[in-house]
Design a protein around this motif. Structure first.
Motif, short mmCIF file in Angstrom:
data_model
loop_
_atom_site.label_atom_id
_atom_site.label_comp_id
_atom_site.label_asym_id
_atom_site.label_seq_id
_atom_site.Cartn_x
_atom_site.Cartn_y
_atom_site.Cartn_z
N UNK A 1 0.82 -1.22 0.00
CA UNK A 1 0.00 0.00 0.00
C UNK A 1 0.84 1.26 0.00
N UNK A 2 1.86 1.31 0.85
CA UNK A 2 2.61 2.55 1.06
C UNK A 2 4.07 2.50 0.60
N UNK A 3 4.51 1.36 0.07
CA UNK A 3 5.89 1.25 -0.40
C UNK A 3 6.09 1.96 -1.72
N UNK A 4 7.36 2.23 -2.04
CA UNK A 4 7.73 2.85 -3.31
C UNK A 4 7.92 1.76 -4.35
N UNK A 5 7.09 1.73 -5.42
CA UNK A 5 7.24 0.66 -6.43
C UNK A 5 8.63 0.58 -7.04
N UNK A 6 9.35 1.69 -7.07
CA UNK A 6 10.72 1.66 -7.62
C UNK A 6 11.67 0.90 -6.70
N UNK A 7 11.29 0.81 -5.43
CA UNK A 7 12.11 0.08 -4.46
C UNK A 7 11.58 -1.35 -4.28
N UNK A 8 10.25 -1.50 -4.17
CA UNK A 8 9.67 -2.82 -3.95
C UNK A 8 9.70 -3.68 -5.20
#
Length: 275
Positions: A170-177
């Protein structure tokens, strides 16, 4: 003994665990209609793949047993390794079924007990208990109590890991996850949704009933805003800290010969992760 031969056998088991993870993810992405995984298009979304991915997953799964027979067939632990892979695959598929069936329910029916059952079966066993139990069998452990104590701690870690995963979805950064979260759109029984329903007043529950499980970006954003209104990100931060300390205490209380340092190393790898 950490002989070159035993290290090689451990690596083969590592390959098998990764293969199990791979075929489960291929299936999961198809069932969830996901678009990306680890920053790349899902396998079934690749050009010229499509639902051929299902057969690819079957081949990967059966490759596990080919490797086990080739490299472990002559060892006394072969049957234990074989049975463990079969058992964990069955448990995980039951967890996936529970997850998918529950996603057809209205969010107002979500409970923490249901969430715990889904997490234990779908995630915790194969992600945490499986590789550890494989290593114990390879190292010659026979004490059932050592396996029991290890399982208790590792399933706690698995629950902790999945709550983190739900938060990052929900709150993570897609570029990181490396993936775009879809739990809200997929009507998943996530930790955030359950905590939200525990805290929400009647008006907020009505918002969840109206918006949760909808693919429209406005509905998704309204759910995220409600999570923030209810202070769920702060609750998560507290939960993460408390869980870390609780699991650490349980590790220190184990008494059957499994080195505490191994558990602590695994726990510290996942604590406050961003992907």
């Amino acid at each position: 003994m950490l002989t070159p031969e035993n290290i090689k056998l451990a690596q083969y088991l590592g390959w098998c665990v990764e293969m199990l993870q791979s075929f489960l993810i291929i299936y999961d992405d198809i069932m969830d209609a996901s678009t990306t995984r680890r920053g790349q298009p899902c396998w079934y979304k690749m050009e010229n793949v499509g639902l051929t991915a299902i057969n690819d997953a079957i081949m990967i799964e059966n490759g596990i047993y080919t490797l086990l027979k080739k490299h472990f067939g002559h060892l006394s632990c072969y049957n234990e390794l074989l049975e463990l892979f079969h058992e964990i695959t069955f448990i995980t598929s039951c967890g996936q079924s529970l997850d998918l069936l529950n996603s057809k329910n209205n969010v107002t029916a979500f409970t923490m007990d249901t969430y715990k059952s889904i997490v234990a079966n779908k995630t915790a066993y194969y992600t945490f208990y499986l590789p550890f139990a494989l290593a114990m069998h390879l190292a010659g452990y026979k004490d059932a109590e050592a396996f029991r104590q290890s399982k208790t701690i590792l399933l706690e870690m698995g629950h902790f890991f999945q709550v983190q995963d739900d938060f990052l979805d929900c709150f993570g950064n897609p570029e990181v996850t490396g993936k775009i979260g879809t739990d809200i759109q997929d009507n998943k029984c996530s930790w955030l949704a359950v905590v939200c329903m525990q805290r929400a007043n009647d008006e907020q529950k009505a918002i969840m009933a109206e918006c949760y499980g909808k693919t429209d970006p406005e509905n998704v954003e309204r759910v995220k805003e409600l999570y923030k209104e209810l202070g769920i990100p702060n609750t998560y931060a507290t939960y993460e800290e408390d869980s870390y300390n609780m699991i650490k205490t349980h590790i220190q209380q184990t008494s059957r010969g499994v080195p505490h340092e191994i558990f602590l190393e695994i726990l510290n790898k996942i604590y406050q992760r961003a992907s």
